[in-house]
Design a protein around this motif. Structure first.
Motif, PDB file in Angstrom:
ATOM      1  N   SER A 131       0.315  -6.188   1.523  1.00 45.61           N
ATOM      2  CA  SER A 131      -0.567  -7.149   2.303  1.00 45.61           C
ATOM      3  C   SER A 131      -1.916  -5.963   2.745  1.00 45.61           C
ATOM      4  O   SER A 131      -2.968  -6.542   2.535  1.00 45.61           O
ATOM      5  N   THR A 132      -1.663  -4.778   3.475  1.00 42.33           N
ATOM      6  CA  THR A 132      -2.651  -3.930   3.628  1.00 42.33           C
ATOM      7  C   THR A 132      -3.518  -3.539   2.452  1.00 42.33           C
ATOM      8  O   THR A 132      -4.798  -3.645   2.320  1.00 42.33           O
ATOM      9  N   ARG A 155      -1.205   0.857   8.049  1.00 42.08           N
ATOM     10  CA  ARG A 155       0.263   0.704   7.528  1.00 42.08           C
ATOM     11  C   ARG A 155       1.277   1.324   8.549  1.00 42.08           C
ATOM     12  O   ARG A 155       2.283   0.652   8.868  1.00 42.08           O
ATOM     13  N   ILE A 181       4.130  -5.571   4.221  1.00 41.08           N
ATOM     14  CA  ILE A 181       3.286  -5.154   5.019  1.00 41.08           C
ATOM     15  C   ILE A 181       2.111  -4.308   4.374  1.00 41.08           C
ATOM     16  O   ILE A 181       0.754  -4.422   4.174  1.00 41.08           O
ATOM     17  N   ASP A 182       2.739  -3.375   3.650  1.00 46.64           N
ATOM     18  CA  ASP A 182       2.187  -2.147   2.860  1.00 46.64           C
ATOM     19  C   ASP A 182       1.091  -2.897   1.750  1.00 46.64           C
ATOM     20  O   ASP A 182       0.107  -2.946   1.630  1.00 46.64           O
ATOM     21  N   LEU A 186       1.731  -0.928  11.626  1.00 46.02           N
ATOM     22  CA  LEU A 186       2.498  -2.049  11.541  1.00 46.02           C
ATOM     23  C   LEU A 186       3.923  -1.605  10.858  1.00 46.02           C
ATOM     24  O   LEU A 186       4.856  -2.166  11.450  1.00 46.02           O
ATOM     25  N   GLY A 187       4.034  -0.780  10.077  1.00 46.24           N
ATOM     26  CA  GLY A 187       5.390  -0.461   9.617  1.00 46.24           C
ATOM     27  C   GLY A 187       6.218   0.433  10.796  1.00 46.24           C
ATOM     28  O   GLY A 187       7.381   0.392  10.758  1.00 46.24           O
ATOM     29  N   ILE A 247       6.121 -14.823   5.337  1.00 42.52           N
ATOM     30  CA  ILE A 247       5.441 -13.530   5.039  1.00 42.52           C
ATOM     31  C   ILE A 247       4.921 -13.353   3.706  1.00 42.52           C
ATOM     32  O   ILE A 247       5.804 -13.373   2.670  1.00 42.52           O
TER      33      ILE A 247
END
Length: 843
Positions: free
Chosen positions: A520-521, A702, A517-518, A705-706, A797
């Motif tokens: 991707s951000t 971040r 996620i990090d 989502l995290g 993912i």
């Protein structure tokens, strides 16, 4: 034999204490789960029945004010027709949507997604039957509102105060005319409810003169089904009408289905705790049997059969399991009651209702506790029955040798290899391999548990030189003691290994997903801020976009508007963006053509979609817009496929004439100087200090989502904590009984010069060695399982790459060592206090 068993239980109360605690905790988890979910389900079912108690027929519509092809709901004229039907006492129309209330600090009160607005619908008596006013009255003018009691208390609002409220549009101040109580689900979930005058609510959420939902109350003696049959012909085609009883029954089923998932999840963790408890129970009875070899042999010598000895040990287990189960059930009821109160800590609340204790949790808890205890005692009972009468003449307790473990190790090795092979096969199969990995994990864990006694010798041998060098004779004795009885060490370490396998696996997956996620951000978002509605899923008003453009310091602004077009004959989701600014706020990598063509009314398509259809820059496509008008669009560019962008980028100006109320879930903003407190304040001011609008920088994105992943991890850690507590009890129990068993040996060590301090050190190091051994096994297996599961989800993912959380793993190992130290405190003190002369004489 039962009297003998009962006498043995009473004679070994202290040694059976940890077993009782283990069973008690597991049973408490099971009982607490069943009682809590029964109580929760009953409370919600009662609430549901109460909410539909006076409703004969309920009507739900799914229209929209923007849909020109169908009615937006039920019209006022239709309501008037319903009121004239035979048997109808009253008809109430409802509209609802998002409404956010600002607190005294200017921030949103409530959870965002659970912040609702609705209409105050008074009857002939000027009262709305759905709400009971504690203070004041309902709103009857455009500038008036009423608030639920909880929201008014949180905001410290009183009747007559001015309250700032925001929907999808600008913030507006209203006069508070009343405070009411309600059992509305949104309020119970920690949200808020704002009541407006009906005309105001219709203008905000639907269309003047129209209602989304309708409740029909019947006159005394009227038939609800007959009213339903007469109401249906008056409704628009897509409306859904049911009797209040049918809706209450349906809602009760939905509640039961929803709670079933929670129930199953909690019971899985209860099962894990009880499974870990099996090792403690089995270890306890194995050691008790070993310590009573002469006693059992004498019983055989005086005529007791093998079956009688076996039943005697199982009877002891039955007594222990029964006592522990009864205490555990009582503890579980207390746990369920505590969970009711704990819900309030998360901002939610349960509907009022009594604690429900049905026969099911009573029977289940007692049966599970007794069954688990008896099953765990089966193997020790079988071993006890094999003790020959001649053993009465031998004062040495038989200890299993390495040779006696050959069959066990062969079976364990085969099961472990089969499980590992299944896990690897499942990982290779990708997204279709989850069940294969699950089956493989089960067999691998069972195999490792069987093999742990064999593994204990070589693994602990690795640390023996270090222990001897650092701690001298205490370290050497501790390492030797840890492997002198491999079965006992294995059973004790297995409990910790199971818990840490699950904890490590969850941690590796959680950290890996967080890193994805990090990345991707970081890779996809160039903007300094993302602006959203505080209610997830609700869009931003189109007025927000020009307001942001006027904010000082803004260099680029682009929405990511969601719309649906029929392109080349097929329905497609498209993203409406600002030409020229979209590349500055999001990463868009051109493949062919130029993104500048967006400014000329052309569209951009991702390269995968373009290749699939044979499209390229310059291709013209027929299109049907949201309002059903048709036209043609030209592909001006293709770009690299990205989850953040979707398949189609379309200029917002192209969509605007066809959609009066565009759905804008998010807007990205780039500012001079980047993300600073001054820039954030400028955006807040530009939006009128709107509490319903969330402004997040990249770190906030971040974290949001995290944060969900971390929250889930912490919940799982908490649920697994019960299993780990039982594992710790197992270490304490093993050491305590081992000290009792080795009294003579410890006395001899004291006699030849080992002082009390070094005796304590020896016992503590033994505990640490066993704990770390279990931790190493658990961490290794957990990491392996996390890798395998990752292979099944990485395709869905972006940027997925396995990340090993070495910091957390180091913490787990340190905690395992600390567990050993703490677990050894009581046994070590007991060992050090032994009188050496008395101990030497002990057999």
């Amino acid at each position: 034999m039962f009297k003998t068993a009962l006498r043995n239980v009473l004679a070994h109360k202290a040694r059976l204490l940890m077993t009782v605690l283990a069973v008690m905790l597991g049973v408490a988890f099971v009982a607490g789960t069943l009682v809590f979910t029964d109580t929760l389900g009953n409370a919600f079912r009662n609430q549901s029945a109460k909410s539909y108690d006076k409703v004969a027929v309920a009507v739900t519509t799914y229209g929209s004010a923007d849909d020109a092809e169908r009615d937006p709901g039920v019209s006022k004229q239709t309501l008037q027709k319903m009121e004239k039907l035979d048997g109808v006492a009253s008809v109430t129309g409802r509209v609802e949507g998002f409404a956010g209330v600002a607190g005294t600090d200017g921030k949103l009160i409530g959870q965002g997604w659970a912040n609702k607005g609705g209409n105050f619908a008074p009857g002939k008596d000027a009262k709305d039957p759905s709400y009971t006013f504690a203070q004041g009255a309902g709103p009857v003018q455009d500038d008036q509102i009423a608030l639920d009691k909880d929201t008014a208390a949180k905001g410290e609002y009183h009747v007559g105060d001015s309250v700032r409220v925001a929907g999808n549009g600008p913030v507006k101040s209203y006069k508070l005319t009343g405070v009411f109580t309600t059992e509305d689900g949104a309020v119970n979930a920690g949200g808020s409810l704002v009541l407006f005058d009906t005309a105001v609510a219709q203008k905000l959420y639907l269309k003047p003169g129209w209602f989304q939902n309708v409740s029909v109350a019947a006159a005394p003696g009227a038939d609800a089904q007959k009213i339903l049959d007469e109401v249906k012909p008056l409704l628009p085609k897509d409306a859904d009408a049911k009797t209040g009883k049918a809706l209450a029954d349906q809602e009760a089923k939905d509640i039961e289905r929803g709670l079933s998932g929670l129930n199953q999840m909690l019971l899985v963790f209860a099962g894990i705790a009880l499974f870990v408890g099996i090792f403690l129970i089995s270890n306890t009875f194995t050691m008790l049997v070993a310590q009573r070899t002469r006693e059992l042999a004498l019983m055989r010598a005086v005529g007791a059969s093998r079956g009688q000895v076996r039943r005697s040990v199982l009877a002891e287990a039955l007594v222990v399991g029964s006592v522990a189960s009864v205490i555990g059930f009582a503890l579980g009821v207390g746990l369920a009651s505590g969970l009711q109160s704990a819900i309030g800590m998360f901002g939610a609340k349960m509907p009022a209702g009594p604690l429900i204790i049905s026969a099911t949790p009573v029977i289940a808890a007692l049966a599970v506790g007794i069954l688990v205890t008896v099953i765990a005692a089966l193997l020790p009972a079988w071993r006890a029955a094999k003790i020959p009468p001649v053993a009465a003449m031998n004062s040495v307790h038989g200890v299993a040798t390495t040779k006696s473990l050959v069959v066990r190790n062969s079976i364990g090795g085969f099961i472990t290899l089969a499980g590992a092979a299944a896990i690897v096969a499942g990982a290779a199969a990708g997204k279709d391999g989850k069940y294969t990995i699950g089956a493989g994990a089960f067999f691998a864990l069972i195999g490792i548990i069987i093999l742990i006694p064999l593994l204990s010798r070589p693994v602990i041998a690795l640390v023996r030189p270090g222990l001897s060098k650092v701690f001298g004779v205490s370290g050497k004795l501790a390492s030797q003691n840890a492997v002198r009885n491999p079965r006992r060490t294995g059973a004790t370490a297995s409990a910790l290994a199971i818990g840490l396998t699950l904890v490590t696996g969850l941690s590796v997956l959680g950290v890996t997903l967080g890193a994805a996620i990090d990345k991707s951000t970081t890779d996809n978002i160039k903007a300094d801020y993302m602006v959203q509605n505080a209610a997830n899923g609700s869009g931003l008003a189109k007025e927000v976009l020009p307001a942001l453009r006027k904010a000082p310091g803004v260099s680029a602004v682009s929405p990511k508007e969601t719309s649906y077009l029929k392109i080349d004959g097929s329905d497609q989701s498209v993203a409406g963006v600002t030409p020229g600014d979209i590349e500055k706020v999001l990463t868009v990598q051109p493949v062919a053509g130029s993104l500048d063509t967006l400014g000329r009314g052309q569209i951009a398509v991702d390269d995968t979609t373009a290749a699939k259809h044979g499209w390229k820059p310059g291709t013209q496509l027929p299109v049907e817009f949201f309002d059903k008008k048709k036209g043609r669009v030209t592909i001006g560019a293709t770009f690299k496929e990205s989850e953040a962008l979707g398949s189609f980028l379309v200029p917002s100006e192209l969509l605007a004439p066809h959609d009066a109320k565009p759905y804008i879930p998010e807007i990205y903003v780039k500012m001079d100087g980047g993300a600073t407190s001054a820039n954030e304040k400028a955006l807040v001011t530009a939006l009128g200090d709107n509490p319903a609008i969330s402004i997040m920088d990249r770190q906030d994105i971040r974290n949001e989502l995290g944060g969900m992943i971390n929250t889930m991890l912490y919940i799982m850690y908490g649920l697994l904590g019960m299993a780990l507590i039982i594992a710790v009890l197992g270490v304490i129990n093993t050491l305590a009984m081992s000290v009792f068993e080795r009294q003579q040996e410890i006395g001899m060590l004291r006699a030849i010069g080992l002082d009390r301090r070094r005796v304590k050190t020896m016992i503590r190091l033994e505990a640490v060695v066993i704990s770390l051994f279990g931790a190493v096994i658990g961490v290794g297996l957990g990491s392996f399982l996390a890798w395998a599961i990752g292979q099944t989800i990485k395709g869905s993912i972006p940027h997925y790459a396995l990340v090993m959380p070495w910091g957390r793993i180091a913490i787990f190992m340190l905690l395992a060592g600390l567990v050993g130290v703490l677990a050894a405190m009581w046994p070590a003190r007991s060992a050090a206090k032994l009188d050496m002369l008395t101990a030497i004489k002990t057999e």
